[in-house]
Design an enzyme around this catalytic site. Structure first.
Site, PDB file in Angstrom:
ATOM      1  CB  ILE A 116      -2.717   1.330   7.774  1.00 54.21           C
ATOM      2  CG1 ILE A 116      -2.207   1.495   9.204  1.00 54.21           C
ATOM      3  CG2 ILE A 116      -3.933   0.391   7.713  1.00 54.21           C
ATOM      4  CD1 ILE A 116      -3.197   2.133  10.156  1.00 54.21           C
ATOM      5  N   PRO A 117      -1.695  -0.444   4.761  1.00 54.41           N
ATOM      6  CG  PRO A 117      -0.948  -2.586   4.182  1.00 54.41           C
ATOM      7  CD  PRO A 117      -1.104  -1.647   5.349  1.00 54.41           C
ATOM      8  CB  CYS A 118      -6.371   1.013   3.024  1.00 54.71           C
ATOM      9  SG  CYS A 118      -5.852   2.683   2.683  1.00 54.71           S
ATOM     10  CG  HIS A 119      -1.874   0.584  -1.239  1.00 55.58           C
ATOM     11  ND1 HIS A 119      -1.353   0.964  -0.007  1.00 55.58           N
ATOM     12  CD2 HIS A 119      -0.961  -0.252  -1.779  1.00 55.58           C
ATOM     13  CE1 HIS A 119      -0.174   0.390   0.162  1.00 55.58           C
ATOM     14  NE2 HIS A 119       0.091  -0.367  -0.902  1.00 55.58           N
ATOM     15  NE  ARG A 120       0.733  -3.755   0.530  1.00 57.05           N
ATOM     16  CZ  ARG A 120       1.610  -3.784   1.526  1.00 57.05           C
ATOM     17  NH1 ARG A 120       1.345  -4.455   2.640  1.00 57.05           N
ATOM     18  NH2 ARG A 120       2.755  -3.141   1.417  1.00 57.05           N
TER      19      ARG A 120
END
Length: 151
Positions: A116-120
């Site tokens: 779940i790419p919350c870094h994006r």
């Protein structure tokens, strides 16, 4: 069950129940063995860090989260590899346009980092926060940016 994998951002600990990935974190966890699902998660993460995987195909367990948190994380999963959006973009996507701060809090508590790419997700005028630290967020964004331009 919990296992781990070494990565460019440190040791990742991956936990799962019988059918779903429940957590991917940099916070140390006691390793308790592996399963075919955990091995698949390790393989997909390894491919991601080598630039060979842009999307994950893992079953995730989000049932312990609030409905709002689930909406935020589901929206976050739609962000394409190597691209970024803002907290406000996510808030609008989930039909809560005034909830940018709440979106940030939900992402800060994302139990399944990278997949779940919350870094994006960035703030409007800066990189924003990241539960594992800004240095890790920058490494992940740089990795994706470099892989995207070399593809």
């Amino acid at each position: 069950m919990t296992t781990s994998i070494s990565s460019i951002i440190g040791q990742l600990f991956i936990s799962a129940n019988d059918n779903f990935i429940t957590e991917i974190t940099l916070e140390k966890r006691e390793e308790s063995g592996t399963t075919p699902l955990l091995e698949r998660a390790k393989s997909e993460l390894d491919e991601y860090f080598k630039g060979l995987r842009k999307d994950f195909d893992l079953p995730l367990d989000l049932h312990n989260l609030t409905q709002f948190q689930q909406k935020v994380l589901i929206s976050c999963r739609k962000i394409p590899y190597g691209q970024t959006v803002t907290y406000a973009d996510i808030a609008r996507d989930i039909n809560s346009p005034k909830a940018s701060r709440a979106v940030g809090n939900a992402l800060h508590n994302n139990p399944i980092m990278i997949v779940i790419p919350c870094h994006r997700v960035l703030a409007k005028n800066n990189i924003g926060g990241f539960g594992s630290g800004i240095e890790i967020k920058n490494k992940l964004l740089t990795l994706e940016s470099e892989q995207k331009t070399s593809s």
